[in-house]
Design a protein around this motif. Structure first.
Motif, PDB file in Angstrom:
ATOM      1  N   LYS A  96      -3.315   1.465  -7.093  1.00 51.87           N
ATOM      2  CA  LYS A  96      -1.729   0.980  -7.224  1.00 51.87           C
ATOM      3  C   LYS A  96      -1.216   1.325  -5.899  1.00 51.87           C
ATOM      4  O   LYS A  96      -0.425   0.486  -5.322  1.00 51.87           O
ATOM      5  N   ARG A  97      -1.450   2.492  -5.152  1.00 52.25           N
ATOM      6  CA  ARG A  97      -1.033   2.869  -3.968  1.00 52.25           C
ATOM      7  C   ARG A  97      -1.310   1.742  -3.005  1.00 52.25           C
ATOM      8  O   ARG A  97      -0.393   1.323  -2.198  1.00 52.25           O
ATOM      9  N   ASP A 110      -2.154  -1.440  -3.811  1.00 49.83           N
ATOM     10  CA  ASP A 110      -1.706  -2.568  -4.007  1.00 49.83           C
ATOM     11  C   ASP A 110       0.013  -2.661  -3.622  1.00 49.83           C
ATOM     12  O   ASP A 110       0.372  -3.654  -3.119  1.00 49.83           O
ATOM     13  N   ASP A 111       0.702  -1.682  -3.680  1.00 50.84           N
ATOM     14  CA  ASP A 111       1.958  -1.596  -3.409  1.00 50.84           C
ATOM     15  C   ASP A 111       2.282  -1.743  -2.112  1.00 50.84           C
ATOM     16  O   ASP A 111       3.365  -2.064  -1.562  1.00 50.84           O
TER      17      ASP A 111
END
Length: 305
Positions: free
Chosen positions: A139-140, A142-143
């Motif tokens: 997620k980190r 991806d963001d």
């Protein structure tokens, strides 16, 4: 279009050596792991900021791009019991450095396999915590508009084909870097007493594959380790996999990680040489490896960019 690159510290730690090797090969990028500059040596996301800035300047001056980061995140030297703040700090250092260099890929792993005092796998591998961490790491990145790629190496997710499936199911959208040579020396937890099969592991990873590492070797029972070879000369089924990549229309980077003269996590064939002879052997074998892989791919009709 396939683009060739390489984990450049296997040609030598100094940045100028890494750049020269790739220029000799006619390649315009490196996959950066360890780099040495101005007497400072470390992973690209760990070296001091001032050194990193100089590395960026040198890369730009030589028109050399960075295809990706070979990070320390969750690798075979990291325990799942370690505080997650260690990983968070690595992520926080890696993201801005990737963005500055325009690198889109970062290699990670799902932490070391838990072992007992005799070296046997523990029944409890803390699977839930590994999955939680992998989802958060993904997620980190991806963001930040970056791609986390998990390697089939000596970590929980690389323990066997069934573990690949478990990680894919638990972390939707996860992408992988497939290494042709890792199955040669990694035990297959689905078939106790055997090593993994490279083709079988490739097939499991292929639908989720965003990057490829090439190494090759043969398992040496007598020394309980692999003897690393040039591409196509070992048990990694490199030729079969490269041919399939070309026929399947793979588009992306293929990165060499020879291990022929030096092994990042163990003893290499050049380790007994003098420092000067070892440096020459590293460099020469790296360039030879790259040329051999390029010839192999062209033999299968690959269009190389």
């Amino acid at each position: 279009m396939i683009k060739l690159t390489g984990i450049a510290d296997e040609a030598g730690a100094p940045l100028d050596v890494q750049i020269k090797a790739h220029q000799d090969l006619g390649w315009d990028s490196i996959e950066s792991r360890v780099v040495e500059f101005d007497g400072v040596k470390g992973n690209l996301h760990e070296i001091p900021e001032a050194t990193f800035e100089k590395v960026c300047e040198e890369l730009a001056a030589k028109n050399m791009k960075v295809s990706g980061f070979g990070s320390l995140i969750g690798n075979w030297a990291k325990k799942i019991e370690d505080d997650f703040s260690i990983t968070e700090a690595e992520i926080n250092r890696a993201i801005p450095r990737m963005q500055k260099l325009g690198a889109k890929l970062i290699r990670v792993m799902s932490y070391a396999v838990r072992k007992d005092a005799d070296g046997n796998d523990l029944p409890d591998q803390m699977e839930a915590e590994r999955i939680r961490r992998m989802a958060e790491i993904k997620k980190r990145f991806d963001d930040a508009g970056l791609t986390m790629i998990h390697e089939n190496c000596m970590n929980w997710g690389g323990m066997s084909v069934s573990y690949v499936k478990r990680l894919n199911d638990a972390v939707p959208g996860i992408q992988w870097v497939f290494d042709t040579g890792n199955p040669v020396f990694i035990p297959d937890r689905d078939r106790p007493g055997q090593k993994q099969d490279s083709w079988e592991m490739y097939q499991a990873i292929k639908p989720h594959m965003a990057h490829v590492h090439v190494k090759d070797g043969r398992w040496n029972t007598a020394k309980n380790d692999a003897d690393y070879t040039y591409p196509g000369e070992g048990e990694g089924q490199t030729q079969r996999i490269m041919e399939d990549l070309v026929k399947s229309g793979y588009e992306g980077y293929i990165s060499i990680e020879p291990h022929v003269a030096v092994v990042f996590h163990g003893a290499g064939s050049a380790d007994d040489l003098s420092p000067e002879a070892k440096a020459k052997e590293q460099y020469d074998s790296y360039v030879k490896y790259g040329r051999m892989l390029e010839a192999m791919l062209k033999g299968y009709g690959a269009k190389l960019g």
